[in-house]
Design an enzyme around this catalytic site. Structure first.
Site, short mmCIF file in Angstrom:
data_model
loop_
_atom_site.label_atom_id
_atom_site.label_comp_id
_atom_site.label_asym_id
_atom_site.label_seq_id
_atom_site.Cartn_x
_atom_site.Cartn_y
_atom_site.Cartn_z
N THR A 194 -3.38 2.66 -4.03
CA THR A 194 -4.09 3.82 -4.58
C THR A 194 -3.18 4.71 -5.44
OG1 THR A 194 -3.54 5.13 -2.64
CG2 THR A 194 -5.64 3.96 -2.59
N LYS A 195 -1.89 4.42 -5.51
CA LYS A 195 -0.96 5.31 -6.21
C LYS A 195 -1.02 5.09 -7.73
CE LYS A 195 -0.21 6.98 -2.29
NZ LYS A 195 0.83 7.05 -1.28
#
Ligand code: PLP
Length: 394
Positions: A194-195
């Site tokens: 998700t980064k």
């Protein structure tokens, strides 16, 4: 008996919009396949290249890739040589990994409150929490907004404290011309899916000192003095030596294969998230919700999380009801974060009270993170905006 609510998302146009879905392109796929074809899956030349490219991007002379940011934080704290009972001050508005790393390094976490606007650790609160056992500060650049590093580094030098920066949200973050992660003794980055860029699972430690990074690398690979890549090269056989009790935290080449190509596109992805950010700001300007504060002068916000504040007194909707409603609209959202003292383990072990860090408690109970991935189309963004309004009953 507890009632279980089963309902289909009402979003009709498309599938459920997954929060934080990564953008993966053909170059990554080809590079992973190439790694598999050579048979070199583990730590090797691609990890070395990713470290070099990442160092160049953030402007840190040395870096050590590892298998998560959690591992990066743990290795950094162990490498500082802290001792049991040493206190490390951090923020209550963070992922549990920041606090767990302190605990696993044998130290005692201490929470300073956050600034209500920036949501970052408040330097004045850090000062209040210093005792004669304090040895380090672990600031988190929340959502991609830089912590106020000048006062934090001033406090650290006045009191002889080490600094480990949690840059999981902050790859593109800049403070007064320097990248986040280059102020403290160590900077720790995440490439979780998700980064801002991802390798699946993955992390990086950066530092100014070659010896410090060499130590991190030894600790990250069992405490062995020479890594596997060098041991089995054609320079001849060499026995390894275990020089301390290390961990197994190294990054694989198939992870670095993804990272190398993600890093090349970091500016494109950043610009796309800026467009989405601006579209949200414009669409929500007149709604009865709190929006992210403008970025501070002389800084660059990495636009990792777009967080709105849902205050029932302001908009008539409870935050948790909003979460249910928007999920039913087919939009995946996140909560970053319920403050650390809300979690039972820490409350029980350290006796932390919610009222000790009131700003973090309030923010944690009002915050909602909307999708901000570079993968979002304009139609996705329009759907998110519509779903926010409907979930507020507008
Ligand atoms: C994601 C995250 C971490 C942990 O990163 P991993 O790579 O998943 O271990 C640590 N701190 C913060 C603030 C994070 O958001």
């Amino acid at each position: 008996m507890q009632q279980v609510i089963v309902s289909m998302p009402v979003r009709t146009k498309d599938k459920f919009l997954i929060f934080g879905s990564p953008r993966i392109e053909q170059d990554e796929i080809d590079e992973v396949v190439a790694s598999m074809e050579t048979g070199w899956l583990g730590t090797g030349p691609k990890v070395a290249r990713f470290e070099k490219d990442f160092s160049a991007y953030v402007g840190a002379p040395y870096s050590a890739a590892c298998n998560s940011c959690t591992a990066a934080l743990h290795l950094s704290l162990v490498a500082l040589g802290l001792e049991p009972g040493d206190e490390v001050i951090t923020t209550p508005l963070t992922f549990c990994a920041s606090v767990n790393a302190i605990i696993h390094a044998g130290c005692t976490p201490v929470l300073a409150d956050v600034d209500p606007l920036t949501q970052n650790i408040d330097p004045a609160s850090i000062r209040d929490k210093i005792t004669d056992r304090t040895r380090a500060i672990l600031p988190v650049h929340f959502a991609g907004r830089s912590c106020d590093m000048d006062p934090i580094m001033d406090i650290a030098s006045e009191h002889g404290l080490k600094v480990v920066e949690d840059c999981a949200h902050a790859i593109e973050t800049i403070y007064k011309g320097r990248h986040a992660g280059t102020f403290g003794d160590f900077g720790c980055f995440s490439f979780y899916v998700t980064k801002n860029i991802c390798t699946g699972e993955g992390g990086m430690v950066v530092a100014a000192g070659e010896d410090a990074i060499r130590h991190v690398k030894v600790l990250g690979l069992h405490g062995m003095s020479a890594d596997a890549w060098k041991r089995f090269s054609d320079e001849g056989y060499k026995h390894y030596q275990v020089v301390e009790a290390g961990f197994k935290y190294n990054m694989m080449d198939i992870q670095a294969a993804i990272g190398i190509h993600q890093l090349k596109r970091i500016d494109d992805y950043f610009l796309r998230r800026c467009e989405i950010w601006d579209a949200y700001n414009a669409a929500f300007a007149d709604l009865p919700i709190g929006l992210p504060a403008p970025e501070e002068p002389n800084t660059r916000h990495a636009r990792h999380l777009y967080t709105i504040m849902v205050d029932p007194e302001q908009c008539g909707v409870e935050r948790d009801d909003f979460l249910v409603r928007i999920t039913r609209e087919g939009i995946g959202v996140g909560v970053h974060y319920m403050s650390i003292p809300e979690q039972p383990y820490y409350r029980d072990r350290f006796g932390w009270e919610l009222e000790d860090t009131p700003n973090a408690t309030r923010l944690g109970r009002q915050t909602v993170s909307l999708p901000l991935s570079a993968k979002l189309t304009d139609a996705d963004v329009a759907d998110v905006i519509e779903a926010v309004k409907r979930s507020l009953g507008l």
